[in-house]
Design a protein around this motif. Structure first.
Motif, mmCIF file in Angstrom:
data_model
loop_
_atom_site.group_PDB
_atom_site.id
_atom_site.type_symbol
_atom_site.label_atom_id
_atom_site.label_comp_id
_atom_site.label_asym_id
_atom_site.label_seq_id
_atom_site.Cartn_x
_atom_site.Cartn_y
_atom_site.Cartn_z
ATOM 1 N N CYS A 325 -6.544 11.680 27.632
ATOM 2 C CA CYS A 325 -6.546 12.885 28.456
ATOM 3 C C CYS A 325 -5.381 13.772 28.016
ATOM 4 O O CYS A 325 -4.291 13.284 27.685
ATOM 5 C CB CYS A 325 -6.410 12.507 29.932
ATOM 6 S SG CYS A 325 -6.342 13.918 31.057
ATOM 7 N N THR A 326 -5.589 15.082 28.004
ATOM 8 C CA THR A 326 -4.563 16.015 27.510
ATOM 9 C C THR A 326 -3.555 16.409 28.582
ATOM 10 O O THR A 326 -2.570 17.092 28.277
ATOM 11 C CB THR A 326 -5.241 17.284 26.962
ATOM 12 O OG1 THR A 326 -6.103 17.832 27.967
ATOM 13 C CG2 THR A 326 -6.061 16.957 25.719
ATOM 14 N N GLU A 328 -0.372 16.152 30.683
ATOM 15 C CA GLU A 328 0.891 15.511 30.305
ATOM 16 C C GLU A 328 1.210 14.289 31.158
ATOM 17 O O GLU A 328 1.682 13.273 30.659
ATOM 18 C CB GLU A 328 2.035 16.525 30.411
ATOM 19 C CG GLU A 328 1.947 17.652 29.389
ATOM 20 C CD GLU A 328 3.145 18.572 29.474
ATOM 21 O OE1 GLU A 328 4.049 18.303 30.315
ATOM 22 O OE2 GLU A 328 3.191 19.554 28.722
ATOM 23 N N ILE A 351 -9.935 17.395 18.952
ATOM 24 C CA ILE A 351 -8.602 16.810 18.983
ATOM 25 C C ILE A 351 -7.730 17.489 17.927
ATOM 26 O O ILE A 351 -8.209 17.844 16.835
ATOM 27 C CB ILE A 351 -8.669 15.287 18.750
ATOM 28 C CG1 ILE A 351 -7.342 14.633 19.091
ATOM 29 C CG2 ILE A 351 -9.098 14.953 17.333
ATOM 30 C CD1 ILE A 351 -7.424 13.115 19.178
ATOM 31 N N SER A 359 -7.528 21.478 14.394
ATOM 32 C CA SER A 359 -8.325 21.140 15.576
ATOM 33 C C SER A 359 -9.764 20.904 15.126
ATOM 34 O O SER A 359 -10.447 21.838 14.686
ATOM 35 C CB SER A 359 -8.265 22.270 16.603
ATOM 36 O OG SER A 359 -9.100 21.977 17.710
#
Length: 372
Positions: A325-326, A328, A351, A359
């Motif tokens: 998951c991006t 933070e 990604i 990307s």
């Protein structure tokens, strides 16, 4: 599977899963039955009809005794065998002998029709025929020692039925069922693999064999009922005072149902896998023949297609993908394009490489051989 409609497209008239999720398997099985019935109505033709007519004719002719009295009277139980002056077969009534020969010819026609129509199932036709004969002979043997079997029978009288059913279970479940299931597995893995796990999941659903497996189990039960009732109706020694019409009717009805199921059991794998040219064999048989090498089941780490550095993308053994998951503060991983189970953020379908900054799509992080 070549058809105008897919299994996953069929809608059941009711949805039990809406009431209780644990009943989803019933909906799935009903969907399979509806799909198979629909395909049978579209695909079955003169050949299947001819085989069924021959099978029904063979069963009726073999059980026919009206106007003859050979079976109802018990015959001469002191004469046995097929050949010789004291042969039991040669001393039956002429009309009864004629019907028996016609029944035998009809059964040969059934076997030949199935052999021609379902080429990828030929080996399994032999196995199921042997299994059927094993059960028939088992019930005959048990009735020879106990004419009212299983009523008033001793433990030893169950030997024939036990051995016959062991043969049946081994050939139908361990050999035939296993071969069809494992051939289906290889077929889906090799011919319907796709980078999108949702499409792969749909292919597995479209190639489900749960309803077919239930049909195989029902065929085993009906074969036993037919064999028992048929043996029971002729086992009594003369003079016979009991009317055995009920058992003869049970033998005929269950036998007709069994032949219909047998055609279905042989037809569906041919329908599902026949156009691809796959042979119905177990995985072990393919390995011995050198036709199949099991795929590795380990997970694969993604590699950036630009700079060839490992990335956090992961391809699981079932063909699905996982990426971090991006968010933070979130340490969870998930399937690209879905919501994170921890923070509800969208799991990215692309990604970014930490080294070169490119990307790219998740699929591009795996070699073509891994992706397909």
């Amino acid at each position: 599977m070549q058809s105008s409609i897919r299994l996953s497209d069929v809608e059941v008239p009711f949805n039990l899963a809406n009431r209780d999720e644990r009943l989803q398997f019933i909906d799935d099985i009903m969907q399979e039955f509806l799909f198979q019935i629909l395909m049978m109505r579209k695909r079955w033709g003169l050949h299947e009809g001819g085989v069924l007519i021959l099978g029904i004719t063979a069963i009726i002719l073999g059980a026919w005794d009206l106007g003859i009295g050979e079976l109802a009277g018990g015959g001469d139980y002191r004469r046995v065998g097929l050949f010789g002056d004291n042969s039991g077969l040669l001393h039956v009534a002429d009309f009864s002998l004629m019907l028996a020969l016609l029944s035998l010819i009809s059964w040969i026609g059934v076997f030949g029709g199935l052999w021609i129509r379902y080429p990828i199932m030929r080996e399994n036709i032999v196995y199921l025929t042997i299994a059927n004969l094993g059960v028939q002979l088992g019930h005959i043997y048990s009735h020879s020692n106990s004419t009212k079997f299983p009523f008033g029978s001793e433990l030893g009288d169950w030997g024939g039925v036990a051995v016959g059913n062991l043969i049946m279970l081994f050939l139908s479940i361990i050999v035939v069922h296993r071969a069809v299931i494992e051939t289906r597995d290889i077929h889906v893995e090799e011919r319907h693999n796709h980078p999108d796990p949702r499409k792969v999941a749909r292919e597995w659903r479209d190639h489900s064999l749960r309803a077919w497996s239930i049909g195989l189990g029902c065929w085993i039960i009906l074969t036993n009922i037919s064999a028992w009732s048929g043996s029971h109706s002729v086992a009594l020694r003369p003079p016979i005072e009991q009317d055995m019409t009920l058992f003869v009717a049970m033998h005929v009805i269950s036998g007709i149902a069994a032949i219909i199921l047998l055609v279905h059991i042989l037809w569906y794998p041919q329908f599902m896998l026949g156009s691809s040219g796959d042979r119905i064999q177990s995985t072990r048989a393919r390995e011995v023949a050198g036709e199949y090498i099991p795929r590795t089941t380990k997970n694969s780490q993604g590699i950036c297609p630009i700079c060839n550095v490992e990335t956090p993308a992961l391809k699981l053994s079932d063909g699905s993908y996982e990426v971090p998951c991006t968010t933070e503060s979130c340490q969870n991983v998930g399937v690209p394009g879905t919501s994170c189970k921890e923070c509800n953020s969208m799991i990215p379908s692309r990604i970014t490489c930490q080294k070169c900054g490119s990307s790219t799509t998740i699929v591009s992080h795996f070699s073509r051989s891994e992706a397909w």
